[in-house]
Design an enzyme around this catalytic site. Structure first.
Site, PDB file in Angstrom:
ATOM      1  N   VAL A  47       0.904  -1.146   0.000  1.00  0.00           N
ATOM      2  CA  VAL A  47       0.000   0.000   0.000  1.00  0.00           C
ATOM      3  C   VAL A  47       0.946   1.201   0.000  1.00  0.00           C
ATOM      4  O   VAL A  47       1.509   1.558   1.027  1.00  0.00           O
ATOM      5  CB  VAL A  47      -0.941  -0.006   1.224  1.00  0.00           C
ATOM      6  N   PRO A  48       1.197   1.786  -1.173  1.00  0.00           N
ATOM      7  CA  PRO A  48       2.378   2.646  -1.386  1.00  0.00           C
ATOM      8  C   PRO A  48       2.301   4.060  -0.802  1.00  0.00           C
ATOM      9  O   PRO A  48       2.270   5.058  -1.525  1.00  0.00           O
ATOM     10  CB  PRO A  48       2.489   2.675  -2.909  1.00  0.00           C
ATOM     11  N   CYS A  49       2.348   4.138   0.512  1.00  0.00           N
ATOM     12  CA  CYS A  49       2.338   5.441   1.176  1.00  0.00           C
ATOM     13  C   CYS A  49       3.605   6.242   0.867  1.00  0.00           C
ATOM     14  O   CYS A  49       3.604   7.467   1.003  1.00  0.00           O
ATOM     15  CB  CYS A  49       2.145   5.276   2.675  1.00  0.00           C
ATOM     16  N   HIS A  50       4.652   5.571   0.399  1.00  0.00           N
ATOM     17  CA  HIS A  50       5.886   6.277   0.041  1.00  0.00           C
ATOM     18  C   HIS A  50       5.704   7.169  -1.195  1.00  0.00           C
ATOM     19  O   HIS A  50       6.524   8.034  -1.443  1.00  0.00           O
ATOM     20  CB  HIS A  50       7.031   5.271  -0.184  1.00  0.00           C
TER      21      HIS A  50
END
Length: 180
Positions: A136-139
């Site tokens: 879940v690409p919070c970056h």
């Protein structure tokens, strides 16, 4: 005081170019991916029994897809996820999964995308509590000026992940002051 482990939780640890990753599963669904030293990392006692070989569902498939991602052969993940959080947090985390590989959005972009255009700060707080990093690409969320801000896994890892995805904004600096 130790937290109570939810029934059916197990975990394993896999290696990655960003250090060891702890994968947590609940009833064959991935519920956590945590980096060493990660902010908002739950107490280890909540992870359940450790599997020393990542062969059980969903660990084997998660490890395989992560290896493909790190090798540059995968842009998206197709895994059974169960995200525990408030309805607003889950909405933010669903929005994160819609940020295309190789792109970044600002907190304002994400807030607008999920239908809360004035909630950038709340979106940032929810983003920081994402329980399944990388997948879940919070970056992929950056500050309004393109600077790297508030990544629970550390700003160096955020920079490296964005470089890996060829998504590091030109001239992106690091803004230490924000702590989502």
């Amino acid at each position: 005081m130790h937290a109570v482990t939810p029934a059916g939780r197990t975990h394993t640890v896999v290696d990655s170019p960003y250090g060891p990753l702890t994968l947590v599963a609940e009833d064959s669904h991935l519920v956590g991916l945590y980096m060493a030293g990660q902010r908002h990392r739950p107490d280890q006692s909540t992870f359940g029994v450790r599997h020393f070989e990542p062969t059980d569902p969903p660990f084997a498939e998660t490890a395989r897809q992560l290896a493909e991602y790190f090798a540059g052969h995968r842009d998206t993940f197709d895994l059974p996820l169960r995200l525990h959080g408030t309805p607003f947090q889950r909405r933010v985390w669903a929005g994160l999964r819609e940020i295309p590989h190789g792109h970044t959005w600002t907190y304002a972009d994400l807030a607008a995308h999920i239908g809360h255009p004035t909630a950038s700060r709340a979106v940032g707080l929810a983003n920081g509590k994402n329980p399944i990093g990388i997948i879940v690409p919070c970056h992929r969320v950056v500050g309004a000026d393109g600077n790297l801000t508030g990544y629970g896994g550390g700003l160096d890892r955020k920079r490296r992940l964005l470089e890996h995805e060829h998504a590091l904004p030109a001239g992106a600096g690091v803004q230490q002051a924000l702590a989502f």
